[in-house]
Design a protein around this motif. Sequence first.
Motif: not given
Lengths: 288, 288, 288, 288, 288
Positions: B116, B167-168, B170-171, B173-175, C111
């Motif tokens: 990242n 988007t990255r 957000n990913d 954050y989701n992880q 989503k």
Amino acid sequence: MINYNPKEWFTFIFRVHKSDTVRQLMPMIVSLSIYVALVAFLEIEVFNLGDNSHLKNITILHGMLGFVISLLLVFRTNTAYERWWEGRKLWGSLTNTSRNLAMKINAVLPKDDVVNRTFFREHIVEYAFALKRHLRGHQRDSEVFQSNVIIDHELHKPNHIAALMYTRLNDLYNQKIISGTQLLFLNEEFRAFTDICGACERIKNTPIPFSYSVFIKKFIFFYVMSLPFGYVFSLGYIAVPIVVFVFYVLASLEIIAEEIENPFGVDDNDLPLTMMSKNIQKHVAEIL
Amino acid sequence: MINYNPKEWFTFIFRVHKSDTVRQLMPMIVSLSIYVALVAFLEIEVFNLGDNSHLKNITILHGMLGFVISLLLVFRTNTAYERWWEGRKLWGSLTNTSRNLAMKINAVLPKDDVVNRTFFREHIVEYAFALKRHLRGHQRDSEVFQSNVIIDHELHKPNHIAALMYTRLNDLYNQKIISGTQLLFLNEEFRAFTDICGACERIKNTPIPFSYSVFIKKFIFFYVMSLPFGYVFSLGYIAVPIVVFVFYVLASLEIIAEEIENPFGVDDNDLPLTMMSKNIQKHVAEIL
Amino acid sequence: MINYNPKEWFTFIFRVHKSDTVRQLMPMIVSLSIYVALVAFLEIEVFNLGDNSHLKNITILHGMLGFVISLLLVFRTNTAYERWWEGRKLWGSLTNTSRNLAMKINAVLPKDDVVNRTFFREHIVEYAFALKRHLRGHQRDSEVFQSNVIIDHELHKPNHIAALMYTRLNDLYNQKIISGTQLLFLNEEFRAFTDICGACERIKNTPIPFSYSVFIKKFIFFYVMSLPFGYVFSLGYIAVPIVVFVFYVLASLEIIAEEIENPFGVDDNDLPLTMMSKNIQKHVAEIL
Amino acid sequence: MINYNPKEWFTFIFRVHKSDTVRQLMPMIVSLSIYVALVAFLEIEVFNLGDNSHLKNITILHGMLGFVISLLLVFRTNTAYERWWEGRKLWGSLTNTSRNLAMKINAVLPKDDVVNRTFFREHIVEYAFALKRHLRGHQRDSEVFQSNVIIDHELHKPNHIAALMYTRLNDLYNQKIISGTQLLFLNEEFRAFTDICGACERIKNTPIPFSYSVFIKKFIFFYVMSLPFGYVFSLGYIAVPIVVFVFYVLASLEIIAEEIENPFGVDDNDLPLTMMSKNIQKHVAEIL
Amino acid sequence: MINYNPKEWFTFIFRVHKSDTVRQLMPMIVSLSIYVALVAFLEIEVFNLGDNSHLKNITILHGMLGFVISLLLVFRTNTAYERWWEGRKLWGSLTNTSRNLAMKINAVLPKDDVVNRTFFREHIVEYAFALKRHLRGHQRDSEVFQSNVIIDHELHKPNHIAALMYTRLNDLYNQKIISGTQLLFLNEEFRAFTDICGACERIKNTPIPFSYSVFIKKFIFFYVMSLPFGYVFSLGYIAVPIVVFVFYVLASLEIIAEEIENPFGVDDNDLPLTMMSKNIQKHVAEIL
């Protein structure tokens, strides 16, 4: 910067101060006087031009372009003044930001954490001095009143000091001495430091566009050099002081603009960066 | 952009630099000289107009409108300068924002998350280069120092890079690698990117209103073309250099304004976007 | 708005474009020519006024007031330009805000929530189109590319669309789809929408003060109408083109100022609101 | 404020509107005409001054100072216009803030809390009306469309209404109807109210510096009164309309500046505060 | 500051107010009159210079430079006015900030905490008075209406008062009377205090650049002193009032600029800091 009382007209008018434009322009004033006298001598004594000469009416040109050149130079000076004033505002912000950061650090750190308190006190102060030296191109200087911070001369020193402080903060956060919210709030002050540094660099590194600067100088030159041809007919040898005075006015405006458009140097009109840095040192020492 | 020392008057006055307006105006100066000489020849030798001709007094017009044209052109140049300076400020903000984003990413990501970190280092830098190419209309160019980011040439590249980074995030954050508060704080930097891009596009795509631009050019043209009719009476053939000089001054102001009102091109007076992008690359590499 | 290359002088000078001020002023130019010719005829042929007439010296007036009128008009044009540029900035902000709101909505909504995503995509886009029609007074128009949003024509449409979006957000909050913090963060974008709309209405509904506008027009009129009385003595019938040219310059400045001070109309110099709205549509569609 | 179509030149030029400066200046125009005629009569018929009189050349003065007076007055008008425009912006902000506060209150209060909803609807609207009356010095007026809010006439009404709303909010917070975060977010809107009120008071209570205002008026007076002495030599009795026209132009600029520098009065050029307050009432009623 | 009605022309023109520039310039006006009369006497009676003298044409100089000097002085006055207005805005902000801080303190402190409420009420008010005395250099004064706060005269008083309040807040936080979030929110107001103080100090301590100020004064002096040489030929002894009037206009502009560029003094045109401080006292007492 020179501190003065703007209401003492007498000394202003009769003293020729070191940074007075009269002094800087003296060589050109002398050369110009000789040139005008020569033109007068040639037109009056040698060629003996009468009132019918078309050369006499060349003054039409100077009347017509007198407006443009006046407007250009006054606008030029004004733009330069705005940069000078922006530079002053930036250093005012630096003072306030340094003080605010010190107050915040004081609030978030435990009272007995002498090591970290000393670290921040020294580095906040050093930031101002480093920025001052950075803007003046004196990276290698050392100053008696500075802290013990030693940094490689090749690096961008202000950025490096900011990074050192930021890393230390992060460590405090990892050690749970400060919370995540506090980290983010303190981050704002660092952003302010970086923004101030960036804006100062912008003012320092971006003179007015090249073509514009060339154009103004060419314009003043040809305008003044062509003045005596017409003036000699109506003024005789009195044209010498007259042309010199016109030149003094126009060139002074350009010279003042050149001096103040980069306010971070060590000219007499430049900002008192050293004094301001010492003020920051004093203010921060009172808090941390 | 050309770096120069504004205090070296001598070279400014006598060297004709590539971007000097004298050079750009040369063809028009030559044509104008011929035109003025022709008018002078006709009035003096052919029609032999005496001092009683009403044509002589046409100079009243030029005195009266001399103010308006001077004011118009100096204001025009000033407005153009403000756009140029706003462009410079925007790229200064881009530098600071890139650096701040890098610092924040550095703080919120774990030290060992190389994937990242590399992703953000490359995309932050690429944003600056993409914006540069976008503003210059060089979307298809590739540069040796760029990252490995490859994007479809049809897309709005700066926006696309910002979207990739968002988007990255957000990913992450989701992880649960970063928290919701951190997501929102980082969002501010993306907003800054988008605002800078939008403002640069505004400056690039919005020249001064069409009627205004047409009017200024028509005004200069008719003003200068009518000058010799009256001047020849009082100046004879000396009218040629005089009219040419007036034209040089007025047209230079308009040309300088045209050049600097869009500061993102590759003219000599335009901003050094490539250099600034490389600076961003250097600064970000030091942090992430 | 007309896109053009500001560096093509030739076409600017010789083509009479539709929005050229020459075209708009043509009827007045013709009437003025007749008027000046008549004054000249009366003074020269009928009354046969000699050089002793006091009327000859009326030009003193025009010299004295020439500076005021020039300054007034150039300042007037500048003020109008600033409004035009503020309008352009506001629509630039609208683009950025729309895009940011779309990005935030995209981040906070699940989503697979197609219904709400469609709702916001349509309404964000519709806001721009509604604002465009609102500013142009075309509330009842419909456009092929618009969404399915149907609103009563009597309402303030942009406000109504913002309110619809706000209510939907509140519902999402009540259904625990988004959190309270997220609601408040999104609120900022709605505030931006409302602020932009308010500022555009301010520019549209607030022309420069009435007395000022009246004064400028009266001043130009009496100034130009009194010009021929004095000019005829020194210029004879040549006064006709001269007075017409002075009028062309002064009136053009006022006309350009009138056109650009309200930048939201459909004049040639007005802002390309339709194109900008379509851009917003495109950008938002890429995100949501 | 008068709404008008700036493109209808004809009516502007020939109609003498109530707020036209011609009308306000009429008494001074008449007196001045008599004065100039008297000066002309004395110089021509009584003292019979010839062309050798030094008085003839007094016009040099007017040429020289014509620049200064023009510049001063145009700058003066511009500064006044900026205050007028700032006042307009502040009331635009008031509209937006009122609307935003209503939307926030609507979101945080339960749907069925009619008492508090009514309280805020009435007080938000009353704030605008109270500010209007406060700025116009009409504290004791009552208006048919106003709410039932009754406040002691001795108090600073806008501040008092803000304080009432703030206290109510605090009560809601103590009753746990709204959370601490919500309290702080709502606080922002109250700060905006107070800031707008403070800025309007600043514009209203701070005219341009006294010396400056005195100087401009003295300058116009002596400039115009000395005009006829020189003009009579070259213009005879035509000097009467000429001097009057110069006076009309200079005094109009000063009068327009005086009118618009305080935009909150009830002059024709002042801002339509009542209309704006009613708009706020309408907008808020749609929401709460 | 003097409150006045800008529409009463009569009193403005004929009354010589204490702060009128006429009064301040009187000694110079008298000396100048004698000087001009002497020049006239020498040229006319002693040397008996005829119309062929080149000295007659020295007025060319004054025509040419009249535009520059006018522009310079009007720009100078405008810049000074902007500083004055910025100072006024800062004190307006101080009023709003004091009021907001009082409201916040009122909200976060328990109703019965009289000790802390009194502490903050006194110190917020004292801040304004201390800043006033600090800006006027009256550090040692005491005022009947002030609070019981006693501070060492050597310290930077406004900063010290802010620090006292900040420490108290921190204590409240340590005693869990206020939460961390509340501490940070209140911190914003202190930052505002410090920023206002810093900006006032910037305006007070930074006059326009020294060279610029010197240049303007030298320029006015030589311009006016050389005026009579040419004027005497065309105006005879009338040159005395004419030169004096030109001097009055030019010097007034410079004097007004000098007075208002530092708006924090006790000149007639300076800001009413005492009145504003008392207003703050009144507003804060109503809240806390």
